[in-house]
Design a protein around this motif. Structure first.
Motif, mmCIF file in Angstrom:
data_model
loop_
_atom_site.group_PDB
_atom_site.id
_atom_site.type_symbol
_atom_site.label_atom_id
_atom_site.label_comp_id
_atom_site.label_asym_id
_atom_site.label_seq_id
_atom_site.Cartn_x
_atom_site.Cartn_y
_atom_site.Cartn_z
ATOM 1 N N TYR A 76 0.420 -1.454 -0.044
ATOM 2 C CA TYR A 76 0.002 -0.017 -0.297
ATOM 3 C C TYR A 76 0.957 1.566 0.095
ATOM 4 O O TYR A 76 0.564 2.529 0.371
ATOM 5 C CB TYR A 76 -0.530 -0.199 1.316
ATOM 6 N N VAL A 77 2.208 0.814 -0.164
ATOM 7 C CA VAL A 77 2.917 2.194 -0.657
ATOM 8 C C VAL A 77 2.903 2.623 -1.893
ATOM 9 O O VAL A 77 3.975 1.611 -2.976
ATOM 10 C CB VAL A 77 4.705 1.558 0.396
ATOM 11 N N THR A 78 2.834 3.712 -2.192
ATOM 12 C CA THR A 78 3.365 4.363 -3.572
ATOM 13 C C THR A 78 3.497 6.222 -3.588
ATOM 14 O O THR A 78 2.518 6.169 -2.790
ATOM 15 C CB THR A 78 2.118 3.733 -4.189
ATOM 16 N N GLY A 79 4.425 6.264 -4.106
ATOM 17 C CA GLY A 79 4.722 7.463 -4.427
ATOM 18 C C GLY A 79 5.523 8.233 -3.223
ATOM 19 O O GLY A 79 5.852 9.909 -2.851
ATOM 20 N N ALA A 80 6.293 7.133 -2.810
ATOM 21 C CA ALA A 80 6.779 7.929 -1.705
ATOM 22 C C ALA A 80 8.371 7.676 -1.440
ATOM 23 O O ALA A 80 9.490 6.852 -2.331
ATOM 24 C CB ALA A 80 6.791 6.506 -0.511
#
Length: 257
Positions: free
Chosen positions: A242-246
């Motif tokens: 659930y991690v994106t654009g980080a």
């Protein structure tokens, strides 16, 4: 050490013949992935693949593709040869990069600026441009772009490097928003000072300068290549699903200071 099972998955690592890139390629191979090592140096590429095979990676699971990330045709060929050899593309770690200038702005050479931006910024853009269609054809995937603490902070007399690493963060966020609904996650690593061969060379030539840089990191030490590679693998794993654009800061506290 956290272990991952990437059996049946395929990773492409640019800049994969040395430093963080090689450590990341090694980490993917140890996790069971098939790996394309992409970089400019053919001899270094052969050595990198031989080292991975000596550490247990099956010979048929590792390949080197000579790649210049400044050149779109070269990047396209690396992705195509990855899919041709392994049948798919699931992960990409875009690690190719250079350091660049160390001079006052009025004393810098435009050719240095152009070279650093071509590798560090355009190279990442070109890589994602061709990695994403291959991942979409494979059902999705994850991309990790190598930024830096200087993608989120400034540093005097390092104009091209700082600008290029800020560009990587901007592209990471923008592309992540574009492909999130299509099953691809895109993140960046903001690595602090890391004990790569290049940093060890700098340490031998200018120990006081490197010591001062390390002292700016609250943990008062360099990262290991393996620590940065481990963060890259986590970003590709289901644990980071659930991690994106980080921008993930792996910096010993540098950006928190």
């Amino acid at each position: 050490m956290i272990t991952y099972d990437f059996s049946g998955r395929v990773a492409l690592v640019t800049g994969g013949t040395s430093g963080i890139g090689l450590a990341t390629a090694r980490a993917f191979a140890r996790a069971g992935a098939q790996v394309t090592v992409a970089a400019r140096g053919e001899e270094a590429g052969r050595r990198a693949c031989a080292a991975l095979e000596q550490e247990g990676a099956p010979a048929l699971a590792v390949q080197f593709v000579q790649t210049d990330v400044r050149d779109e045709a070269s990047v396209k060929r690396a992705v195509e040869q990855t899919v041709s050899r392994f049948g798919r593309l699931d992960f990409a770690a875009n690690c190719a990069g250079v350091g660049g200038d160390m001079a006052r702005l009025e004393e810098t050479d435009q050719a240095v600026w152009d070279s650093v931006m071509a590798i560090n910024a355009r190279g990442v853009w070109l890589a994602m441009r061709h990695e994403i269609p291959a991942m979409l054809a494979s059902g999705g995937g994850a991309i990790v772009n190598m930024s830096s603490i200087y993608g989120a902070a400034g540093k005097a007399a390092h104009h091209a490097y700082v600008a290029s690493k800020h560009a990587v963060l901007g592209m990471t966020r923008s592309v992540a928003l574009e492909v999130a609904p299509r099953g691809i996650r895109v993140n960046a690593l903001c690595a602090g000072v890391t004990r790569t061969p290049a940093m060890q060379q700098a340490e031998a030539l200018a120990p006081a300068l490197v010591e001062a840089l390390v002292a700016q990191h609250p943990m008062a030490r360099m990262a290991t290549e393996e620590e940065i590679a481990g963060a890259a693998l986590w970003l590709c794993s289901e644990a980071a699903g659930y991690v994106t654009g980080a921008p993930l800061q792996v910096d010993g506290g540098f950006l928190a200071a």
